[in-house]
Design a protein around this motif. Sequence first.
Motif, mmCIF file in Angstrom:
data_model
loop_
_atom_site.group_PDB
_atom_site.id
_atom_site.type_symbol
_atom_site.label_atom_id
_atom_site.label_comp_id
_atom_site.label_asym_id
_atom_site.label_seq_id
_atom_site.Cartn_x
_atom_site.Cartn_y
_atom_site.Cartn_z
ATOM 1 N N LYS A 80 0.835 -1.192 0.000
ATOM 2 C CA LYS A 80 0.000 0.000 0.000
ATOM 3 C C LYS A 80 0.877 1.251 0.000
ATOM 4 O O LYS A 80 2.001 1.228 0.482
ATOM 5 C CB LYS A 80 -0.909 -0.010 1.214
ATOM 6 N N VAL A 81 0.332 2.329 -0.537
ATOM 7 C CA VAL A 81 1.051 3.602 -0.589
ATOM 8 C C VAL A 81 0.139 4.690 -0.033
ATOM 9 O O VAL A 81 -1.026 4.793 -0.407
ATOM 10 C CB VAL A 81 1.464 3.955 -2.035
ATOM 11 N N THR A 82 0.681 5.468 0.870
ATOM 12 C CA THR A 82 -0.021 6.624 1.418
ATOM 13 C C THR A 82 0.818 7.853 1.123
ATOM 14 O O THR A 82 2.045 7.795 1.177
ATOM 15 C CB THR A 82 -0.182 6.495 2.959
ATOM 16 N N ILE A 83 0.158 8.958 0.828
ATOM 17 C CA ILE A 83 0.869 10.228 0.702
ATOM 18 C C ILE A 83 0.165 11.248 1.590
ATOM 19 O O ILE A 83 -1.049 11.387 1.544
ATOM 20 C CB ILE A 83 0.985 10.708 -0.762
ATOM 21 N N ALA A 84 0.949 11.883 2.446
ATOM 22 C CA ALA A 84 0.424 12.879 3.376
ATOM 23 C C ALA A 84 0.680 14.272 2.817
ATOM 24 O O ALA A 84 1.713 14.518 2.188
ATOM 25 C CB ALA A 84 1.096 12.724 4.732
ATOM 26 N N TYR A 85 -0.248 15.162 3.064
ATOM 27 C CA TYR A 85 -0.152 16.540 2.602
ATOM 28 C C TYR A 85 -0.274 17.477 3.805
ATOM 29 O O TYR A 85 -1.282 18.167 3.968
ATOM 30 C CB TYR A 85 -1.261 16.853 1.595
ATOM 31 N N PRO A 86 0.730 17.493 4.665
ATOM 32 C CA PRO A 86 0.606 18.297 5.890
ATOM 33 C C PRO A 86 0.643 19.804 5.620
ATOM 34 O O PRO A 86 1.217 20.252 4.622
ATOM 35 C CB PRO A 86 1.826 17.873 6.709
ATOM 36 N N LEU B 268 -0.496 27.190 11.572
ATOM 37 C CA LEU B 268 0.792 26.556 11.836
ATOM 38 C C LEU B 268 0.553 25.454 12.863
ATOM 39 O O LEU B 268 -0.044 25.698 13.908
ATOM 40 C CB LEU B 268 1.793 27.592 12.362
ATOM 41 N N PHE B 269 1.039 24.249 12.581
ATOM 42 C CA PHE B 269 0.740 23.094 13.413
ATOM 43 C C PHE B 269 2.006 22.531 14.056
ATOM 44 O O PHE B 269 3.095 22.636 13.500
ATOM 45 C CB PHE B 269 0.043 22.025 12.563
ATOM 46 N N SER B 270 1.829 21.905 15.197
ATOM 47 C CA SER B 270 2.973 21.328 15.913
ATOM 48 C C SER B 270 3.452 20.067 15.197
ATOM 49 O O SER B 270 2.646 19.320 14.627
ATOM 50 C CB SER B 270 2.588 20.986 17.355
ATOM 51 N N ALA C 181 2.815 14.636 12.866
ATOM 52 C CA ALA C 181 3.339 13.261 12.822
ATOM 53 C C ALA C 181 2.288 12.256 13.278
ATOM 54 O O ALA C 181 2.122 11.196 12.660
ATOM 55 C CB ALA C 181 4.591 13.153 13.688
ATOM 56 N N LYS C 182 1.572 12.578 14.351
ATOM 57 C CA LYS C 182 0.539 11.662 14.857
ATOM 58 C C LYS C 182 -0.556 11.440 13.814
ATOM 59 O O LYS C 182 -0.992 10.313 13.590
ATOM 60 C CB LYS C 182 -0.069 12.194 16.149
ATOM 61 N N THR D 44 -1.973 6.453 8.244
ATOM 62 C CA THR D 44 -1.290 5.324 7.614
ATOM 63 C C THR D 44 -1.785 4.009 8.212
ATOM 64 O O THR D 44 -2.032 3.046 7.491
ATOM 65 C CB THR D 44 0.239 5.457 7.774
ATOM 66 N N MET D 45 -1.951 3.981 9.524
ATOM 67 C CA MET D 45 -2.423 2.754 10.177
ATOM 68 C C MET D 45 -3.855 2.422 9.761
ATOM 69 O O MET D 45 -4.167 1.266 9.492
ATOM 70 C CB MET D 45 -2.342 2.897 11.703
#
Length: 106
Positions: free
Chosen positions: A51-57, A85-87, A92-93, A99-100
Amino acid sequence: MKARGYGHITFVSSQAAFLGIYGFAPYSASKYALRGLAEGLQMEVAIHGVKVTIAYPPDTDTPGFAEEEKTKPKETKLICKTSGLFSPHKVAKKILDDTMVFSMHF
C-alpha cells in the motif's frame, strides 16, 4: 515487500502538491512530482499487496519552517497564514494514524 506480499510506503509531501504557491515555484514543482510518483507507484505495487499513502501536511512549526520564514515573500506569508501553523507532534501523529487506518481497512 513484494516478496512478502505486503507492506506500506508513506510519502510526506505538502499542500503545495495541489497548487502552485507564489514565491515557491521549485518547492511546489517538487511536491507535484512526489504526488505523481506516489500515485503511479500505488497502482504498480497494489497487485503485490503493498500500500502507498501520501500525506499533505500544512505548515509545521519546525526549525526548517523558521528558516524559511526569514526569506519568504510577504505575499507568500499572507497566503500561508490562512492555513495556520501546526505542531510537529500533531502532524506526525495524524500521518501515522492515517497510515495505520489505511493499512487496516484497504
